[in-house]
Design a protein around this motif. Structure first.
Motif, short mmCIF file in Angstrom:
data_model
loop_
_atom_site.label_atom_id
_atom_site.label_comp_id
_atom_site.label_asym_id
_atom_site.label_seq_id
_atom_site.Cartn_x
_atom_site.Cartn_y
_atom_site.Cartn_z
N PRO B 77 4.51 -1.65 12.22
CA PRO B 77 3.54 -2.07 11.19
C PRO B 77 4.21 -2.94 10.11
N THR B 78 3.38 -3.79 9.53
CA THR B 78 3.86 -4.64 8.43
C THR B 78 3.09 -4.35 7.15
N CYS B 79 2.16 -3.41 7.22
CA CYS B 79 1.29 -3.16 6.07
C CYS B 79 1.33 -1.70 5.66
N ALA B 80 1.03 -1.47 4.40
CA ALA B 80 0.92 -0.11 3.87
C ALA B 80 -0.46 0.07 3.26
N GLU B 81 -0.98 1.28 3.40
CA GLU B 81 -2.32 1.55 2.91
C GLU B 81 -2.29 1.84 1.42
N ILE B 82 -3.21 1.23 0.70
CA ILE B 82 -3.31 1.48 -0.74
C ILE B 82 -4.54 2.34 -1.03
N VAL B 83 -5.68 1.95 -0.45
CA VAL B 83 -6.91 2.74 -0.60
C VAL B 83 -7.41 3.04 0.80
N PRO B 84 -7.51 4.32 1.17
CA PRO B 84 -7.98 4.64 2.52
C PRO B 84 -9.41 4.16 2.75
N ALA B 85 -9.75 4.01 4.00
CA ALA B 85 -11.10 3.55 4.35
C ALA B 85 -12.12 4.54 3.82
N HIS B 86 -13.15 3.98 3.23
CA HIS B 86 -14.20 4.83 2.67
C HIS B 86 -15.52 4.07 2.73
N ALA B 87 -16.58 4.80 2.42
CA ALA B 87 -17.91 4.19 2.48
C ALA B 87 -18.01 3.08 1.45
N PRO B 88 -18.80 2.07 1.78
CA PRO B 88 -18.90 0.94 0.85
C PRO B 88 -19.52 1.34 -0.48
N ILE B 89 -19.04 0.67 -1.53
CA ILE B 89 -19.57 0.89 -2.87
C ILE B 89 -19.76 -0.48 -3.52
N PRO B 90 -20.61 -0.54 -4.52
CA PRO B 90 -20.84 -1.86 -5.14
C PRO B 90 -19.55 -2.44 -5.72
N THR B 91 -18.82 -1.64 -6.45
CA THR B 91 -17.58 -2.14 -7.03
C THR B 91 -16.67 -0.96 -7.37
N ASP B 92 -15.39 -1.22 -7.31
CA ASP B 92 -14.43 -0.18 -7.65
C ASP B 92 -13.13 -0.88 -8.03
N SER B 93 -12.16 -0.12 -8.45
CA SER B 93 -10.88 -0.71 -8.79
C SER B 93 -9.75 0.12 -8.18
N PHE B 94 -8.63 -0.51 -8.05
CA PHE B 94 -7.43 0.21 -7.59
C PHE B 94 -6.22 -0.40 -8.28
N GLU B 95 -5.16 0.35 -8.29
CA GLU B 95 -3.92 -0.16 -8.88
C GLU B 95 -2.82 -0.17 -7.84
N ILE B 96 -1.94 -1.07 -8.00
CA ILE B 96 -0.80 -1.17 -7.10
C ILE B 96 0.41 -1.49 -7.96
#
Lengths: 240, 315
Positions: B77-96
């Motif tokens: 793999p070349t990628c790391a998960e930040i936010v796991p897959a989840h149901a769609p939402i209108p908008t959200d935020s995440f930090e990295i």
């Protein structure tokens, strides 16, 4: 040949030369010149101290100059003019560490010091044009004499040098004489010279060399920085 | 430089396209500056806002080509998960955090000069390739430039001139240099150390190649990429000064400290001082009365030159 005939020949206006019928009028000459220069500063100390040589060494500097002459009289035989000149040369070296004992190289600091000189002067010029105009030989000997007042200043790396309240700058008056030979470049490319004249008004162009005697010592007043030298210059002269 | 978010896959209807937007990052930093070693070691926080109202599932990954399942969960793999897959939402935020961008699979700060992207993925099935994705590329440069070498110090009157050499091969990725001094120019001179120590310093030990470079010891101002020497003034004669240099690349990564050099300012004699000491009498200024009786042309020259000198000084 009587004196009257001789005078008449000398004063014939310079319109009968080979190129004369194509030439625009000629009134001024501009000279750009340069050559080595080594001011004889240490001669003030008559063989004793050598502050100039110890700071800047024995190498000649490059003196660049600009001279503008007004040729108020021009005949086929000679031209007379008066003019003004300005120039510039500069010596740079390292300041010495005070009270340093040891080889010269060990006593030099990182601080630079310099002596900058701006020669200024007025002069009279006599040029013999007879060879060019009467014998079709592209050589014109000339001689100049002038009086000078040269501006100089010393830098210490942080600006103008001072020593016990005395600013390291001043003026030195004097005189100079020069003699040399001009080579008329128009002779080699007459059609190009005519075109240049018609398009830009540059009447003639010369390469020249001169021997210069500059006696810049305050006329021996004993209180001036001596900047005299005997040297040479090469340059380009444009008449327009 | 930060590139605009890119739509990398769009096989689903247009209304399923995810979006991503940077809301903020560390104080005083612009998104366009990317991540350098300082940002990484400070674990700088990046806050994103994302949307995908019509996605099947939404996930956020960081790495290279994360829309491909093989790069997320394959053997290499070349990628790391930040936010796991989840149901769609209108908008959200995440930090990295910066180390996750620099080295997604092992969030540390190794030397790197690359571009890493944050992906918002529209996943119908988490084990499949994304049906659409949006990518937010971030430039990363955590590879510090080589330290300047051959640093030398040469004392003048109230100053030390510091010179150095720099790797010519790194010229394109060099922003400048900074000299460090100890003691600082404005400091009261400390007691001089005994002798010179073995690393070329004066024995203070205040500048060491392994020590982090303190801005408290910066002196002489930031120098340009082509500078190879600088004169540090306002120093005390007779006091040994330690100096060293660090280089900065275009991403403001500082190099390690150069070798340390030592010298002390000392009184010097410029040409005019030497001339006067020898008995010379000339000088006193351009605009003072000259000795003797100057001629009229000479006076004219003097006036013109004084005017020129004053004009030059005025500039």
């Amino acid at each position: 040949m009587s004196l009257g005939v001789a005078l008449a020949v000398l004063l014939i206006p310079a319109t009968a030369s080979a190129q004369g019928q194509y030439e625009t009028s000629r009134m001024f000459a501009v000279e750009l010149k340069g050559g080595p220069y080594l001011p004889d500063v240490d001669s003030e100390f008559e063989g004793g101290a050598r502050p100039y040589r110890e700071t800047f060494g024995n190498d000649s500097l490059t003196n660049l100059g600009l001279e503008i002459d007004w040729q108020f009289l021009a005949t086929d035989v000679f031209s007379l003019g008066v003019g003004a000149l300005a120039g510039f040369f500069e010596a740079t070296g390292k300041s010495r560490i005070e009270e340093c004992v040891g080889p010269d190289a060990d006593c030099l600091s990182s601080d630079e010091t310099n002596l900058a000189v701006m020669p200024l002067g007025v002069l009279a010029v006599l040029r013999v044009d007879a060879l060019v105009n009467l014998a079709n030989i592209p050589l014109a000997p000339f001689g100049k004499v002038g009086v000078d007042r040269w501006m100089w200043w010393v830098g210490d790396g942080d600006g103008r040098a001072n020593e016990r309240g005395s600013t390291g700058s001043g003026w030195t008056t004097g005189w100079h004489a020069a003699g040399g030979l001009m080579l008329l470049l128009d002779f080699f490319e007459p059609s190009a010279a005519r075109k240049l004249d018609q398009e830009s008004g540059i009447n003639s162009s010369y390469l020249f060399g001169e021997i210069l005697l500059a006696q810049i010592d305050g006329f021996g007043d004993g209180e001036s920085l001596i900047l005299s030298d005997v040297t040479w210059n090469l340059g380009l002269c444009l008449e327009f | 430089m930060l590139l605009p978010a890119l739509l990398v896959l769009a096989s689903t209807p247009a209304f399923a396209v995810p979006t991503i937007e940077l809301e903020e990052r560390g104080p005083g930093k612009l998104p366009a500056e990317g991540i350098n070693l300082v940002d990484c070691e400070a674990a700088e926080r990046w806050l994103f806002k994302y949307t995908c109202a019509a996605c099947g599932q939404v996930a956020v990954w960081v790495g290279d080509n994360c829309e491909t399942a093989e790069n997320r969960s394959g053997a290499a793999p070349t990628c790391a998960e930040i936010v796991p897959a989840h149901a769609p939402i209108p908008t959200d935020s995440f930090e990295i955090f910066a180390p996750e961008v620099v080295s997604p699979l092992d969030p540390t700060c190794p030397p790197a000069d690359t571009t890493t992207s944050v992906f918002v993925l529209d996943l119908l099935d988490a084990s499949d390739d994304a049906s659409s994705a949006i990518e937010y590329p971030i430039l990363v440069d955590t590879d510090p430039p080589p330290a300047p070498t051959e640093v030398e110090a040469e004392g003048g009157e109230g100053n030390v001139t510091v010179s150095w050499t720099a790797d010519a091969g790194e010229a394109a990725d060099r922003d400048g240099f900074q000299v460090l001094c100890f003691p600082e120019p404005s400091d009261d001179a400390p007691e001089p150390p005994d002798g010179t120590d073995t690393d070329g310093g004066c024995g203070y030990g205040a500048l060491a190649a392994d020590a982090p470079s303190s801005t408290d010891l910066f002196c002489g101002g930031r120098q340009g990429a082509s500078a190879r020497s600088v004169r540090i003034g306002n120093l005390s004669n007779g006091v040994p000064y330690e100096v060293a240099v660090i280089a900065y690349d275009n991403f403001e990564n500082p190099s390690r400290l150069s070798n340390v050099a030592c010298d002390e300012p000392q009184p010097v004699e410029d040409f005019y001082e030497a001339y006067r000491r020898a008995g010379g009498k000339a000088g006193g200024g351009l605009c003072t009365a000259a000795p003797g009786a100057p001629s009229r042309p000479a006076t004219l020259f003097a006036l013109l030159a004084c005017a020129a000198a004053l004009w030059r000084r005025g500039r």
